[in-house]
Design a protein around this motif. Structure first.
Motif: not given
Lengths: 280, 457
Positions: B120-122, B186-187, B191-196
């Motif tokens: 939902h957040e993504r 992988k997207s 996204d999770e790595v981008r947030f970090i």
């Protein structure tokens, strides 16, 4: 992080030299190690042995021959272009020590990785006899550099267009037959050359080292694709090598595994040519 | 009370021809209906089952009223990779196993709810986090897998300057090279790595610790170090024929497919052998991933060969079911004896032997032993060895004094401290091959230890 190509030149038919700005790699590099590069987001990762490095300039030099799609694409690159990835130094450094007189043999593009070893063995106080060879004189690379770095240099060509008419192994055999005391022979080149060299030196009992370049992906021990059989044991060339005792290497397995993707490579090449014709 | 909401899946006949995600995720209505099943226990057992202690009843209560923004904020307080965990955590043996409704087999689908909130957040776009006040302390994290990413995120949230060193060209570790696209797109990892990264973490890829710099050098350059280098070294069986062309470690097979996108060859340059008859040796999640990938690459028949029985399969139940639905053949109580060579050192088949289970061994599992005279040959042109991995010793070069156990695992105390001062470790590098979430739990613990230490410095 992209890596800038500082210099790119063709040094023989289908053989190219590329100097890449990679300061972290350059600072840590030692003779005998290799790098893995990836041209762009869709490229495969290919391992190449380090031909030279300069910590002050922050550069690492590689020399490669056009073989498949990736090396052909690499050959088309020029100064200022960038490589997507350039990882290294990988593998164990060559075991360079003061031994006495050593023979360093380079065949074809295998001359490139021999060059830093010649310098390293000299620096360690050895007398270095270098033997370099190629199919013909046009394909002979780094002759001047090798001559300057070695105590003695011999040249051999398959067609006799320069130096000894025949193989580098024959020159090495002549030296061994002359009775000169040789502490070690290092041979780097096509697998068949290394296999022949191993067979030639075995009866003389001279320690013989080869540098293996099997197919690999990560280069850090993770995939196991580069496994080779040495003395009946499975070893990973990327982390246990790339240098091994030539007399213990199963060269037939090495050559067979190098050919795993021959049909896929042909398909890839075809696709690449099609793309080129259709595009620019 | 209403039963569990079923997870919508891509049709098995359809999905074996693509690498798209299999589990499609709850609809909004399903998510609210599933959330409504949570009893909001006063003393919630589920939280104890979560290695990163997500406030499970808290976020589910928010979901009940449709407050998904609030719910994801609650999750993210303790979990930096919710979209990943919602997909690959073995909830059935963690949070969900401890749910009071589990006694009736009707436990709340906590993982699916977590995934819904993260997705939902993504979809609406992740808000960039507010960076913490800098402490002036610098921490190095080795390895950008689940343990390293979690440690990095928590340390950055505490205000430390974090640099993550990754040897591959991409971040995510096993999430990127190991787990296939159809299970974890992988997207999502990106996204999770981008947030970090937005928390202020600096990622250095193509950077091999042990080669470019040693651990000893890192300790000089940084105030603390976290080692999350995983267990990346593939184990082989040591049987005849294992070096034939067409025998892959699961690591190599999956790395070619996932990291290098060999399923898109030749548009992507990395090739892979596409077999007609594929045998995968092993019964864990990695074996399931390899088998299902081989099927999607066009194999006619893919078999799992496993020396124990169905009940002993270490893979998640859900993944075994998915594999069965897709037509993977399970040859259980079967063990390879040797791999047979065809022409030009290729694979022709695998000689196997039937096994029977004896009394439980020290690990509590019934140990298998071969049945004499039951040898038989299974045709195969590709064999994938998925019998586990060991920690990579590369990190150990130039790490004077780092204490290591007999199987190459790094020795730590209950707070993730290693034998070296200011060096913590966690994840598969410490435990040997385990789960994503346990690695994340270890990363979290290490971050707490490092933070306490740096705060008191």
């Amino acid at each position: 992080m992209p890596y800038t190509i500082l210099e790119k030149k063709q040094i023989a038919p289908q053989v190219h030299l590329m100097k890449v700005l990679a300061p972290d790699v350059a600072k840590a590099s030692k003779a005998g190690q290799f790098i893995i590069l990836r041209i762009d987001e869709t490229s495969e990762r290919i391992p190449l042995t380090i031909a030279d490095f300069d910590a002050n300039e922050g550069s690492v030099t590689i020399i490669f021959q056009e073989m498949g799609k990736t090396t052909k694409q690499l050959a088309g690159m020029t100064d200022e272009d960038v490589l997507q990835d350039f990882v290294g130094p990988l593998g164990k450094p060559a075991d360079v020590r003061k031994l006495g007189t050593v023979i360093l043999v380079g065949g074809g593009v295998g001359i490139a990785p021999v060059y830093p070893q010649v310098k390293a063995y000299r620096d360690a106080g050895n007398k270095v006899i270098s033997i370099i060879g190629a199919r013909n004189k046009d394909l002979l690379i780094l002759e001047d550099e090798m001559r300057a770095a070695s105590d003695e240099l011999y040249v051999a060509t398959d067609d006799g267009s320069k130096g000894h008419h025949g193989f580098v192994t024959e020159v090495a055999k002549n030296i061994l037959d002359s009775g000169k005391k040789i502490a070690r022979i290092v041979v780097i080149g096509p697998p068949i050359l290394m296999k022949v060299a191993a067979g030639m030196t075995a009866p003389y009992g001279v320690e013989t080292i080869v540098s293996l370049n099997p197919i690999m992906i990560d280069g850090t021990g993770m995939c196991g694709g580069c496994r080779v059989s040495v003395g009946g044991e499975t070893r990973f060339a990327c982390v246990d090598g790339p240098e091994f005792d030539a007399h213990k290497v199963d060269f037939n397995l090495l050559m067979s595994r190098l050919g795993i993707y021959r049909s896929e490579e042909a398909q890839c090449q075809e696709n690449h040519n099609c793309t080129c014709r259709g595009g620019n | 009370m209403a039963g569990r909401q079923a997870m919508p899946h891509q049709d098995p006949m359809e999905r074996v021809r693509n690498f798209d995600e299999v589990a499609l995720g709850y609809t909004r209505e399903q998510a609210i209906a599933e959330a409504a099943r949570c009893l909001e226990c006063k003393n919630p057992k589920c939280v104890q089952g979560c290695p990163v202690n997500v406030d499970i009843p808290g976020f589910i209560a928010q979901m009940k009223t449709g407050n998904f923004d609030g719910a994801i904020a609650t999750i993210k307080l303790t979990n930096s990779l919710p979209a990943v965990c919602g997909r690959v955590c073995p909830q059935e043996v963690q949070c969900e196993e401890l749910c009071v409704l589990a006694k009736k087999g009707e436990q709340v689908s906590i993982g699916r709810l977590e995934r819904f909130c993260a997705d939902h957040e993504r979809k609406k776009g992740v808000d960039a986090p507010v960076k913490a006040q800098p402490t002036g302390k610098r921490v190095a994290v080795i390895g950008a897998g689940p343990a390293g990413l979690t440690a990095a995120a928590d340390l950055a949230k505490a205000g430390h300057a974090v640099t993550v060193f990754e040897s591959l060209h991409d971040t995510g570790g096993v999430l990127t090279y190991g787990i296939p696209e159809f299970r974890l797109p992988k997207s999502i990892v990106k996204d999770e790595v981008r947030f970090i990264g937005q928390l202020g973490v600096d990622f250095k890829v193509d950077y091999v610790i042990g080669k470019i710099k040693t651990l000893d050098e890192l300790r000089n350059d940084f105030d603390a170090v976290f080692i999350g280098t995983g267990a990346g070294l593939p184990n082989f069986m040591g049987i005849e024929g294992e070096n034939l062309n067409g025998v892959y470690s699961a690591n190599e097979f999956l790395t070619r497919v996932n990291l290098m996108k060999a399923y898109l060859f030749p548009e992507h340059g990395t090739p892979i052998k596409r077999g007609k008859h594929v045998i995968v040796v092993g019964g864990g999640n990695v074996a399931m991933d390899a088998a299902r990938s081989a099927l999607r690459l066009g194999a006619e028949e893919v078999s799992i060969v496993y020396r124990r029985g169905e009940d002993e399969l270490p893979a998640r139940r859900e993944e075994v079911e998915n594999a069965k639905e897709e037509g993977i053949v399970f040859r259980l109580l079967t063990n390879p004896v040797r791999i047979l060579a065809g022409e030009n050192m290729t694979v022709k088949g695998v000689e196997c032997i039937r096994m029977e289970l004896g009394e439980p061994d020290r690990s509590g599992r019934r140990s298998p032993s071969p049945k004499a005279g039951s040898e038989h040959i299974i045709d195969a042109d590709i064999v994938i060895i998925a019998i586990g991995t060991s920690p990579n010793p590369m990190i150990l070069s130039g790490s004077g004094g780092l204490q290591v156990g007999p199987r190459g695992t790094i020795v730590t105390d209950g707070s993730a401290r290693t034998s070296l001062e200011n060096v913590c470790a966690g994840g598969d590098a410490v435990t040997g091959a385990a789960t994503v979430i346990s690695a994340m739990g270890a990363g979290k613990l290490a971050a707490r230890t490092i933070n306490d230490h740096l705060r008191n410095d």
